[in-house]
Design a protein around this motif. Structure first.
Motif, short mmCIF file in Angstrom:
data_model
loop_
_atom_site.label_atom_id
_atom_site.label_comp_id
_atom_site.label_asym_id
_atom_site.label_seq_id
_atom_site.Cartn_x
_atom_site.Cartn_y
_atom_site.Cartn_z
N ALA A 17 92.03 71.00 -46.88
CA ALA A 17 90.83 70.35 -47.35
C ALA A 17 89.62 70.90 -46.63
N PRO A 18 88.44 70.80 -47.25
CA PRO A 18 87.23 71.29 -46.58
C PRO A 18 87.02 70.59 -45.25
N ALA A 19 86.64 71.36 -44.25
CA ALA A 19 86.43 70.79 -42.93
C ALA A 19 85.12 70.04 -42.86
N SER A 20 85.07 69.03 -42.01
CA SER A 20 83.82 68.32 -41.80
C SER A 20 82.86 69.22 -41.04
N ARG A 21 81.60 69.08 -41.31
CA ARG A 21 80.61 69.94 -40.69
C ARG A 21 80.11 69.33 -39.39
N VAL A 22 80.11 70.12 -38.35
CA VAL A 22 79.60 69.67 -37.06
C VAL A 22 78.11 69.95 -37.01
N LYS A 23 77.31 68.91 -37.04
CA LYS A 23 75.86 69.09 -37.07
C LYS A 23 75.29 69.30 -35.67
N SER A 24 75.96 68.73 -34.68
CA SER A 24 75.49 68.91 -33.31
C SER A 24 76.71 68.99 -32.41
N SER A 25 76.91 70.14 -31.78
CA SER A 25 78.04 70.27 -30.88
C SER A 25 77.70 69.63 -29.55
N THR A 26 78.71 69.52 -28.73
CA THR A 26 78.46 68.98 -27.40
C THR A 26 78.68 70.05 -26.37
N SER A 27 78.02 69.93 -25.25
CA SER A 27 78.18 70.87 -24.15
C SER A 27 78.87 70.15 -23.02
N THR A 28 79.93 70.71 -22.52
CA THR A 28 80.70 70.05 -21.49
C THR A 28 80.00 70.04 -20.14
N THR A 29 78.88 70.71 -20.03
CA THR A 29 78.17 70.74 -18.76
C THR A 29 77.02 69.75 -18.73
N SER A 30 76.88 68.94 -19.74
CA SER A 30 75.79 67.97 -19.78
C SER A 30 76.32 66.66 -20.31
N VAL A 31 75.74 65.55 -19.87
CA VAL A 31 76.18 64.25 -20.37
C VAL A 31 75.53 63.96 -21.71
N PHE A 32 74.81 64.91 -22.28
CA PHE A 32 74.18 64.73 -23.57
C PHE A 32 74.70 65.79 -24.54
N GLY A 33 74.59 65.51 -25.83
CA GLY A 33 75.03 66.47 -26.83
C GLY A 33 74.10 67.66 -26.92
N TYR A 34 74.68 68.80 -27.32
CA TYR A 34 73.89 70.00 -27.52
C TYR A 34 72.76 69.69 -28.51
N PRO A 35 71.52 70.13 -28.20
CA PRO A 35 71.14 71.10 -27.18
C PRO A 35 70.64 70.50 -25.87
N ARG A 36 71.06 69.30 -25.53
CA ARG A 36 70.66 68.73 -24.25
C ARG A 36 71.03 69.67 -23.11
N GLY A 37 70.13 69.78 -22.15
CA GLY A 37 70.35 70.68 -21.03
C GLY A 37 69.93 72.09 -21.30
N HIS A 38 69.46 72.35 -22.53
CA HIS A 38 68.96 73.67 -22.90
C HIS A 38 67.44 73.62 -23.01
N TRP A 39 66.84 74.80 -23.13
CA TRP A 39 65.39 74.92 -23.14
C TRP A 39 64.78 73.98 -24.17
N GLY A 40 63.77 73.22 -23.73
CA GLY A 40 63.06 72.32 -24.61
C GLY A 40 63.73 70.99 -24.84
N HIS A 41 64.93 70.79 -24.29
CA HIS A 41 65.67 69.54 -24.50
C HIS A 41 66.23 69.06 -23.16
N LEU A 42 65.35 68.93 -22.18
CA LEU A 42 65.77 68.55 -20.84
C LEU A 42 65.43 67.09 -20.56
N SER A 43 66.29 66.44 -19.82
CA SER A 43 65.98 65.10 -19.34
C SER A 43 64.94 65.22 -18.23
N GLU A 44 64.41 64.11 -17.81
CA GLU A 44 63.42 64.13 -16.72
C GLU A 44 64.03 64.73 -15.47
#
Length: 450
Positions: A17-44
């Motif tokens: 069957a068609p796979a579900s689409r992942v709209k936002s992946s997660t990064s195992t190095t951040s407690v937030f979903g991708y793109p958290r922890g990347h440029w322009g998406h940083l916590s305080e």
């Protein structure tokens, strides 16, 4: 940090069957979903860590601010790798800069003989020319090509100092140095190119990672054992000096004895890298890959539609049409070191092929494309000025709210993610990967808050 998933029908024996689409992946190095922890998406906290990191690097003379000797996305790779602990990130950054200088890595990349480069390219992870659903370059690696005879010959030829103009520090195995021309190609060609392509979920975020399919089918225990020293040295050097360039690693074709092999392989990597590795059973391969990669970009060998075989150069994506302007008779990217440079007053970037062909320096323009990132109007601040909430409270991006992180005890203690069940759904597979990452994120949270 839950991934945004659509319901997926089940996959039963003999059906797909068609796979579900992942709209936002997660990064195992951040407690937030991708793109958290990347440029322009940083916590305080992360933004403060980046600012402090720059101050420390500048004060200690290993980074210049004007003009910046390294861009923000590169500095953030070291911070994510060291879980936002500035002193730890500084040590890894300083060690890497010293290693690069001692081995003339820039000179190595620019002057490597094309034959030597091609020998490495045909043995190690290769860019398919395609990307995953987030616009991250997709690489394939077939381990069976690395038999002991091939590796011995590769190291013997690599021990010669004539394959580039670079000097060496005498500490890094000379037989391995050619391998790092491939990492330079990843960080200086593939990732910058994918950054400029805007048909992805977060075109405001520079691409700094890669997705990898590692095929270990047909590899026996003896071959694994014979490769142990070579692969350990290569893996540890790459982890130390090219941190956070890997997103997910999907291992397929694992033999029955792989749990034994995994016991010593995982010691080559830091825990963050280990948490990104997923071992897929045969019935998981197609639905899992389709959840993260469009079928047209998955090689046919793994259930997709892309006519790509290990050893060949990347297959141009039809999505590039109208964007890339090929020059000098090229219609695809050649082998060898490639770099991007500004042209047309910075409105476009040009791909230039370097390296040496039988001692003769190559310098030819391959193509140009519009520069889309960074835009002059983009401020070096948080996207939309938004503030990231704690994981327990949930996060919000572009109006989409994700639930807070949860723990899940659904992975084996040895870090290998497998599932031998029948009738597994695409959503279940993705949910398993998601929950595994959430578990790692919760473990990382104390360090991130330090």
């Amino acid at each position: 940090m839950t991934a945004d998933l659509a319901p997926a029908p089940s996959v039963t024996s003999g059906t797909s069957a068609p796979a579900s689409r992942v709209k936002s992946s997660t990064s195992t190095t951040s407690v937030f979903g991708y793109p958290r922890g990347h440029w322009g998406h940083l916590s305080e906290h992360e933004d403060e860590a980046l600012s402090k990191f720059k101050d420390v690097l500048e004060e200690r003379g290993v980074w210049t601010r004007e003009p910046a000797s390294h861009d923000d996305q590169t500095l953030l790779r070291f911070l994510r790798a060291r879980r936002w602990v500035v002193e730890d990130a500084y040590k890894q950054f300083k060690d890497t800069e010293d290693w690069r200088a001692a081995n003339n890595i820039d000179t190595l990349y620019r002057t490597i003989e094309l034959d030597a480069y091609e020998q490495s390219r045909r043995l190690y992870p290769q860019w398919t020319g395609r990307r995953d659903r987030r616009g991250i370059p997709l690489y394939v690696f077939e381990i069976k090509n690395l038999d002991s005879k091939t590796v011995s010959e590769y190291e013997r030829l690599g021990a010669k100092s004539t394959f580039s103009d670079a000097k060496t520090d005498g500490k890094t195995p000379p037989g391995l140095l050619r391998l790092f021309a491939l990492y330079e190609n990843l960080t200086r060609f593939s990732q910058p190119f994918c950054t400029q392509l805007t048909d992805r979920e977060h075109p405001d975020v520079p691409v700094t990672m890669s997705t990898n399919i590692v095929d270990i089918s047909g590899v026996g225990l003896k071959q694994f054992w014979n490769l142990k020293g070579h692969m350990q040295a290569a893996s540890q050097l790459a982890t130390a000096h090219y941190p956070e360039t890997l997103d997910r690693i999907f291992i397929i074709g694992a033999p029955m004895f792989f749990s034994t092999v995994w016991g010593w392989i995982k010691r080559w990597f830091d825990p963050i890298t280990v948490s990104k590795i997923f071992v897929l059973s045969s019935h998981e391969v197609k639905p899992t890959l389709e959840a993260f990669i469009d079928p047209r970009n998955i090689p046919k060998k793994y259930g997709g539609e892309l006519d790509f075989g290990f050893g060949q150069l990347g297959v141009p994506d039809p999505m590039w049409e109208g964007i890339i302007e090929w020059e000098n008779g090229y219609s695809s990217f050649p082998s060898g070191p490639l770099l991007w440079e500004d042209v047309d007053d910075g409105k476009r970037i040009a791909c230039v092929a370097l390296g040496k062909d039988n001692g003769v320096a190559r310098n030819v323009r391959i193509c140009t494309l519009p520069r889309t990132w960074p835009e002059e109007s983009v401020a070096q601040t948080q996207t939309n000025g938004e503030k990231v909430e704690t994981a327990a409270e949930g996060t919000q991006t572009n109006g989409e709210v994700s639930e807070g992180t949860q723990t899940a005890d659904e992975t084996r203690d040895d870090g290998v993610q497998t599932d031998d069940g029948e009738g597994i759904t695409n959503g279940e597979i993705v949910e398993k990967l998601k929950l595994t990452e959430e578990k790692d994120a919760v473990r990382a949270a104390p360090a991130a808050a330090a």
